[in-house]
Design an enzyme around this catalytic site. Structure first.
Site, PDB file in Angstrom:
ATOM      1  N   LYS A  53      35.298  42.194  36.343  1.00 18.01           N
ATOM      2  CA  LYS A  53      36.405  42.971  35.791  1.00 18.01           C
ATOM      3  C   LYS A  53      36.048  43.498  34.398  1.00 18.01           C
ATOM      4  CE  LYS A  53      39.686  40.418  38.605  1.00 18.01           C
ATOM      5  NZ  LYS A  53      40.613  39.274  38.694  1.00 18.01           N
ATOM      6  N   GLN A  96      43.681  34.932  35.208  1.00 14.23           N
ATOM      7  CA  GLN A  96      42.795  34.709  36.346  1.00 14.23           C
ATOM      8  C   GLN A  96      43.262  33.475  37.127  1.00 14.23           C
ATOM      9  OE1 GLN A  96      40.295  36.770  37.418  1.00 14.23           O
ATOM     10  NE2 GLN A  96      40.120  35.423  39.186  1.00 14.23           N
ATOM     11  N   ASP A 119      48.649  42.676  36.685  1.00 19.51           N
ATOM     12  CA  ASP A 119      48.450  42.097  38.016  1.00 19.51           C
ATOM     13  C   ASP A 119      49.665  42.310  38.916  1.00 19.51           C
ATOM     14  OD1 ASP A 119      45.915  41.037  38.364  1.00 19.51           O
ATOM     15  OD2 ASP A 119      46.368  39.261  37.153  1.00 19.51           O
TER      16      ASP A 119
END
Ligand SMILES: NC(=O)c1ccc[n+]([C@@H]2O[C@H](COP(=O)([O-])OP(=O)(O)OC[C@H]3O[C@@H](n4cnc5c(N)ncnc54)[C@H](OP(=O)(O)O)[C@@H]3O)[C@@H](O)[C@H]2O)c1
Length: 292
Positions: A53, A96, A119
């Site tokens: 990422k 994460q 997200d």
């Protein structure tokens, strides 16, 4: 058979973002977008995903920062999120997953400012997605699947889409997105899970199968109607003595046999994975525009 190549489409998306940002930043814009990733474990898979990422951010001109921490209790992580919520130089916050077991996942996801929730896991964004609000942050993997299908002109409207797996990050949001009364949606969606007893029968009735489970060879050729479209989200590391690393990544689908029967299929790796990262960049750009 058409290969739904996520790498090609993700590269195109990333090039567009790169172009847009170089235009923006040559104007009056004082700073590039900034994404902060919170990494709470030293699990090699999580480290690998965060590295990918960060690399993708760098490629398009998004600044990124990784905060590696080892929270002893949920409160520590909540305080860190509070400081990032208040930091005007931070546009997007990525937590994460998975978190350590002693950390309360739902408290953590709810603490992220919904306007920085790249997200798309905050209940406000989930609710907006449910209502079909285009201003929401949509979760990256299902959004990536939708964009991939659109790129290859696979219209799901009027089609029966079977989604195998009902997680909050893939199956459920994808079902919600594809069933919306909106262009590129209007699918008739069935969601299967561990308690589904007649998976083969349900899959055989599908025009499009999306498998998001994490079990190699779950979807076999005798479960797929000739000419169907198959999207394989699953990623499992399996031992392979023929590779240098000693392992390879496989999806949920028996690719060799199923690809003989379908009209289109995603590879693993190189299908949904790159699209997920491209959508994270898109969401970060969206959060950047919200904050400037
Ligand atoms: N390519 C990408 O970018 C990407 C992104 C996210 C995830 N993934 C991969 O996608 C897979 C799924 O991830 P996830 O986070 O959604 O997983 P998850 O939270 O473990 O959910 C798995 C789902 O599969 C269902 N399931 C398990 N066994 C089944 C069976 N035999 N038949 C039907 N359904 C079954 C489970 O049902 P229950 O709800 O009944 O337990 C659950 O809903 C993993 O391999 C993950 O690594 C890939």
């Amino acid at each position: 058979m058409k290969l739904l190549d996520g790498k090609i489409v993700a590269d195109l998306v990333q090039k567009e973002i790169q172009k847009e940002l170089s235009r923006e930043l040559s104007g009056m814009q004082p700073r590039p977008p900034c994404l902060v990733a919170l990494l709470t474990t030293d699990d090699p898979a999580s480290l690998h995903y965060v590295k990918r990422k960060v690399h993708a951010c760098h490629e398009v001109g998004i600044t990124s920062r990784v905060i590696q921490c080892n929270p002893k209790e949920t409160k520590e992580l909540l305080e860190l999120i509070d400081s990032l919520n208040e930091d005007v130089s931070v546009d997007g916050i990525l937590i994460q997953l998975p978190l350590p077991l002693h950390v309360n996942l739902s408290q953590v996801l709810q603490r992220v400012d919904p306007r920085k929730d790249v997200d798309g896991f905050h209940p406000i964004n989930v609710g907006k997605m449910f209502l079909g609000d285009p201003d929401a942050f949509y979760p990256c993997t299902p959004l990536g699947i939708k964009v991939l299908l659109e790129y290859y002109k696979i219209d799901v409207s009027t089609k029966h889409v079977v989604i195998v797996g009902r997680s909050n990050i893939v199956g459920k949001p994808l079902a919600c997105m594809l069933m919306q009364n909106a262009p590129g949606c209007n699918a008739t969606v069935t969601v299967a899970h561990r308690h589904t007893t007649n998976l083969q029968e349900i899959c055989l009735a599908a025009d499009v199968i999306v498998s998001a489970v994490g079990k190699p060879n779950l979807i076999t050729a005798d479960m797929v109607k000739p000419g169907a479209v198959v999207v394989d989200v699953g990623i499992t590391k399996v031992a392979d003595a023929n590779t240098k690393s000693g392992f390879k990544l496989v999806g949920d689908v028996d690719y060799r046999a199923v690809s003989q029967k379908v009209s289109a299929i995603t590879p693993v790796p190189g299908g949904v994975g790159p699209m997920t990262i491209a959508m994270l960049l898109k969401n970060t750009l969206k959060s950047f525009y919200l904050h400037r």
